[in-house]
Design an enzyme around this catalytic site. Structure first.
Site, PDB file in Angstrom:
ATOM      1  CD  GLU A 272      -1.810  -5.849  -0.172  1.00 16.60           C
ATOM      2  OE1 GLU A 272      -0.672  -5.514  -0.552  1.00 16.60           O
ATOM      3  OE2 GLU A 272      -2.390  -6.858  -0.599  1.00 16.60           O
TER       4      GLU A 272
ATOM      5  CB  SER B 133      -1.392 -11.791  -2.731  1.00 13.64           C
ATOM      6  OG  SER B 133      -1.087 -11.285  -4.013  1.00 13.64           O
TER       7      SER B 133
ATOM      8  CG  HIS C  37       1.875  -7.764  -2.130  1.00 16.17           C
ATOM      9  ND1 HIS C  37       0.523  -7.533  -2.033  1.00 16.17           N
ATOM     10  CD2 HIS C  37       2.015  -8.889  -2.883  1.00 16.17           C
ATOM     11  CE1 HIS C  37      -0.139  -8.471  -2.696  1.00 16.17           C
ATOM     12  NE2 HIS C  37       0.744  -9.301  -3.226  1.00 16.17           N
TER      13      HIS C  37
END
Length: 311
Positions: A216, A120, A281
């Protein structure tokens, strides 16, 4: 024109009893989740230690785990501690870019290669570790993340990557080829919004030439995904990329709409593009080694590493 990506140096794998430091270079972490993550790591016969400011929260900016200086000190001290074999991020959130600017990269380089894990917002640090230290890093579950503390698939894939990396050399997709074909290159990438917000900074990669790009994101509407990919395209960052593997797009709207954007923006690159590789995620997120050469087979839905993630 950016230089062609090269393989990075692989840190040594972990052995039973290895000391792993848990740090929070970005967002704040609930204590109960930290404790749950430590229990998982102890169950792997590792020796986890918690950095001093992991449970802190910034006084004015509550989305940060303590001050920039405290977060940077925790990361740097853990990395430079000769008794520590790996540094695991407790979570993402926001703040890694602010942390990266305060690290003494010369001191960290002198400390030698170690394992670094996160995802992330930690994408910013993955880029910095590649450009400043030349090290392979692991894009994998956060040590205090819900997925890590509750999902067996995420736990076991990371555990195997850390302790027996030769057993996890192929990652299989659950989706289809958006653009068919096969390609070989050096793995890079992470969270799309962090890659775009890192453009032009001293820690970012200059481009994806020669690479297999893994991307992503979470909570980004299709038009924002379009905007970010368009920025990478317009800036030439995707020039020479050899293939693209897509992870999760949780809370990004109906997946058919997201897929349409991905096909529209990436389909013209003339390289293989494959979806749903189960990283990022999502529930049961898999671990990817950035800086290792791999082959992407979009038709078969496989990403095969040329060598194990760790030495």
């Amino acid at each position: 024109m950016s230089e062609t990506l090269r393989e990075l140096r692989r840190p040594p794998r972990l052995a039973p009893g290895a000391r792993v430091a848990v740090v929070a270079p970005a967002g704040p972490v609930p204590e109960e989740r930290v404790q749950a993550g430590l229990d998982v790591l102890r169950g792997w016969d590792l020796d986890p230690v918690v950095a001093p400011h992991v449970l802190y929260r910034h006084g004015q900016l509550g989305y940060l785990a303590g001050t920039d200086a405290d977060r940077a000190a925790d990361l740097q001290n853990a990395w430079c501690d000769p008794s520590v074999d790996a540094v695991l991020c407790a979570r993402g959130g926001y703040g890694a870019q602010r942390t990266a600017d305060l690290l003494d990269w010369e001191a960290m380089r002198a400390a030698g290669p170690k394992v670094f894990v996160g995802f992330s917002d930690i994408t910013a640090l993955h880029q910095a570790f590649a450009t400043r230290l030349g090290l392979v890093t692991l894009h994998g579950p956060a040590a205090a993340g819900v997925d890590f503390v509750k999902n067996t698939r995420a736990q076991e894939h990371l555990r195997a990557t850390l302790l027996a990396p030769e057993t996890v050399t192929t990652i299989a997709s659950r989706g289809t080829a958006l653009v068919p074909g096969r390609a070989r290159g050096v793995i890079l990438g992470g969270c799309l919004s962090l890659l775009t917000s890192d453009l032009g900074t001293p820690h970012a990669r200059a481009g994806a030439r020669g690479g297999l790009l893994m991307i992503e994101d979470v909570g980004e509407a299709p038009y924002r995904i379009d905007r970010m990919l368009t920025q990478l395209l317009r800036g030439g960052w995707l020039d020479g990329v050899r293939g693209v593997a897509l992870g999760s797009w949780t809370r990004c709207g109906p997946y058919d709409e997201v897929r349409a954007v991905l096909v529209d923006r990436l389909g013209g690159l003339g390289v293989p593009v494959a979806e749903e590789f189960g990283f990022g995620h999502c529930e049961g997120a898999l671990t990817l080694p950035f800086g290792v050469t791999a082959e992407l087979d979009a038709d078969a839905g496989t990403l095969t590493l040329a060598e194990p993630a760790l030495g």
